[in-house]
Write a protein that holds these residues in place. Structure first.
Motif, PDB file in Angstrom:
ATOM      1  N   LEU A   1       0.827  -1.203   0.000  1.00  0.00           N
ATOM      2  CA  LEU A   1       0.000   0.000   0.000  1.00  0.00           C
ATOM      3  C   LEU A   1       0.866   1.260   0.000  1.00  0.00           C
ATOM      4  N   ALA A   2       1.940   1.230   0.790  1.00  0.00           N
ATOM      5  CA  ALA A   2       2.834   2.386   0.862  1.00  0.00           C
ATOM      6  C   ALA A   2       3.514   2.641  -0.477  1.00  0.00           C
ATOM      7  N   ALA A   3       3.961   1.572  -1.134  1.00  0.00           N
ATOM      8  CA  ALA A   3       4.614   1.711  -2.439  1.00  0.00           C
ATOM      9  C   ALA A   3       3.622   2.222  -3.480  1.00  0.00           C
TER      10      ALA A   3
ATOM     11  N   ALA B   1      10.156   0.749  -9.348  1.00  0.00           N
ATOM     12  CA  ALA B   1       9.955  -0.138  -8.209  1.00  0.00           C
ATOM     13  C   ALA B   1      10.912  -1.322  -8.356  1.00  0.00           C
ATOM     14  N   ARG B   2      11.286  -1.901  -7.243  1.00  0.00           N
ATOM     15  CA  ARG B   2      12.140  -3.096  -7.250  1.00  0.00           C
ATOM     16  C   ARG B   2      11.296  -4.272  -6.775  1.00  0.00           C
ATOM     17  N   ILE B   3      11.232  -5.304  -7.604  1.00  0.00           N
ATOM     18  CA  ILE B   3      10.352  -6.457  -7.370  1.00  0.00           C
ATOM     19  C   ILE B   3      11.163  -7.739  -7.516  1.00  0.00           C
ATOM     20  N   GLY B   4      10.730  -8.766  -6.816  1.00  0.00           N
ATOM     21  CA  GLY B   4      11.360 -10.070  -7.008  1.00  0.00           C
ATOM     22  C   GLY B   4      11.965 -10.584  -5.721  1.00  0.00           C
ATOM     23  N   PRO B   5      12.719 -11.648  -5.817  1.00  0.00           N
ATOM     24  CA  PRO B   5      13.026 -12.434  -7.020  1.00  0.00           C
ATOM     25  C   PRO B   5      11.837 -13.284  -7.470  1.00  0.00           C
ATOM     26  N   ILE B   6      11.963 -13.818  -8.694  1.00  0.00           N
ATOM     27  CA  ILE B   6      10.915 -14.666  -9.252  1.00  0.00           C
ATOM     28  C   ILE B   6      10.679 -15.909  -8.396  1.00  0.00           C
TER      29      ILE B   6
ATOM     30  N   ALA C   1       0.648  -4.487  -6.929  1.00  0.00           N
ATOM     31  CA  ALA C   1       0.535  -3.268  -6.119  1.00  0.00           C
ATOM     32  C   ALA C   1       1.334  -2.134  -6.735  1.00  0.00           C
ATOM     33  N   ALA C   2       2.567  -2.420  -7.145  1.00  0.00           N
ATOM     34  CA  ALA C   2       3.407  -1.379  -7.733  1.00  0.00           C
ATOM     35  C   ALA C   2       2.807  -0.847  -9.020  1.00  0.00           C
ATOM     36  N   MET C   3       2.257  -1.716  -9.842  1.00  0.00           N
ATOM     37  CA  MET C   3       1.723  -1.297 -11.134  1.00  0.00           C
ATOM     38  C   MET C   3       0.498  -0.394 -11.002  1.00  0.00           C
ATOM     39  N   GLU C   4      -0.185  -0.436  -9.875  1.00  0.00           N
ATOM     40  CA  GLU C   4      -1.301   0.490  -9.656  1.00  0.00           C
ATOM     41  C   GLU C   4      -0.798   1.935  -9.582  1.00  0.00           C
TER      42      GLU C   4
END
Length: 291
Positions: A44-46, A67-72, A83-86
């Motif tokens: 939510l914060a991101a 944004a930094r996401i992962g690892p797969i 969430a980040a893509m919103e």
């Protein structure tokens, strides 16, 4: 883009101050491991930070939002990505990327998210962080070959690699990278330049050593990196200064761009004793902020 600052999405104070850091790119970090309950707050914060900084005042210093996401391998990456893509980030740093197949898998998730929220398909870029463990570090060659079109640069995660090996240090005497880390750093640097991509140096982790951070930024610039990650706002000025183009570099870039404008359609041209092509032209434009 010279300076990239990594800010944990679960650090409210840091997140509230990072917009004024002077960095070219703010990377909101969702890749940190946490419980499901803690992750919900972090997502939510991101999302809220990315959304609230989507429209930036023209008179203020603009910065890109990533944004930094992962690892797969984490079961949480899809929810983190959603969430980040919103917040419609400009791009995603893919943490601990083990291979080009993981980029393909991640890109498929990006396409789904873009379609769901109404963002132009393919507009969200990717920078994978490579060589985060010994097995991944020994299979970097495919990144010097044909890549997914979303990839605009390459990075590496020195801390993840050191942890995976149980290494007790990342740097040796004089601040030089230890042998295994230097090997991965060199391979990532070569792969990026083989593809004409941005290449981002790993951060200098000791936030108390300002002189060491400055030396690290200058060394990264001298070795051919196009930018560097920071983990604290105090490091941003040194990175921006180290990667600022010299007057000679600006003049050469303008001359090269001018040559191509006078020779439309030319794939290569002789320039200052060497032959240059589209990769050199792209670098010149990037240096002048025309990319």
């Amino acid at each position: 883009m010279r300076s990239w600052i990594l800010v944990p999405a679960d650090k409210e104070k840091a997140l509230g101050q990072v917009a004024g850091s002077g960095a070219d790119v703010v990377v909101v970090d969702l890749a940190r491991a946490a419980s499901n309950e803690a992750k919900q707050h972090t997502r939510l914060a991101a999302r809220d930070w990315l959304s609230s900084h989507r429209e930036q005042v023209v008179s203020a210093r603009r910065f890109a939002r990533w944004a930094r996401i992962g690892p797969i391998s984490s079961p949480q990456w899809r929810d983190d990505l959603a969430a980040a893509m919103e917040g419609a980030p400009d791009g995603i740093v893919l943490a601990e990327c083990a291979g080009t197949d993981e980029v393909q898998q991640f890109a498929a998730g990006l396409y789904e998210s873009e379609n769901r929220i109404g963002v132009r398909s393919g507009s969200t870029k990717i920078i994978p962080e490579l060589g985060g463990n010994p097995a991944a570090a020994l299979h970097l060659k495919p990144f010097a070959e044909e890549l997914h079109p979303r990839i605009v640069g390459l990075g590496w995660d020195a801390a993840a690699l050191a942890r995976s090996m149980g290494a007790q240090r990342m740097r040796g005497p004089g601040g030089l990278w230890s042998d295994a880390l230097a090997y991965v750093r060199g391979q990532v640097l070569l792969a990026a330049h083989a593809q004409g991509l941005q290449v981002i140096e790993a951060p200098f982790r000791d936030t108390r050593d300002a002189e060491g951070a400055q030396r690290a930024a200058l060394a990264a610039r001298a070795d051919g990196f196009t930018g560097m990650m920071a983990v604290h706002p105090s490091q941003v000025e040194a990175i921006n200064s180290a990667f600022a183009p010299s007057q000679d570099e600006i003049a050469e870039a303008r001359e090269l761009i001018g040559m191509f404008s006078l020779n439309p359609g030319a794939e290569t041209l002789p320039f200052r004793g060497r032959h240059v092509g589209y990769k050199e032209l792209s670098r010149a434009k990037a240096l002048l902020g025309e990319d």
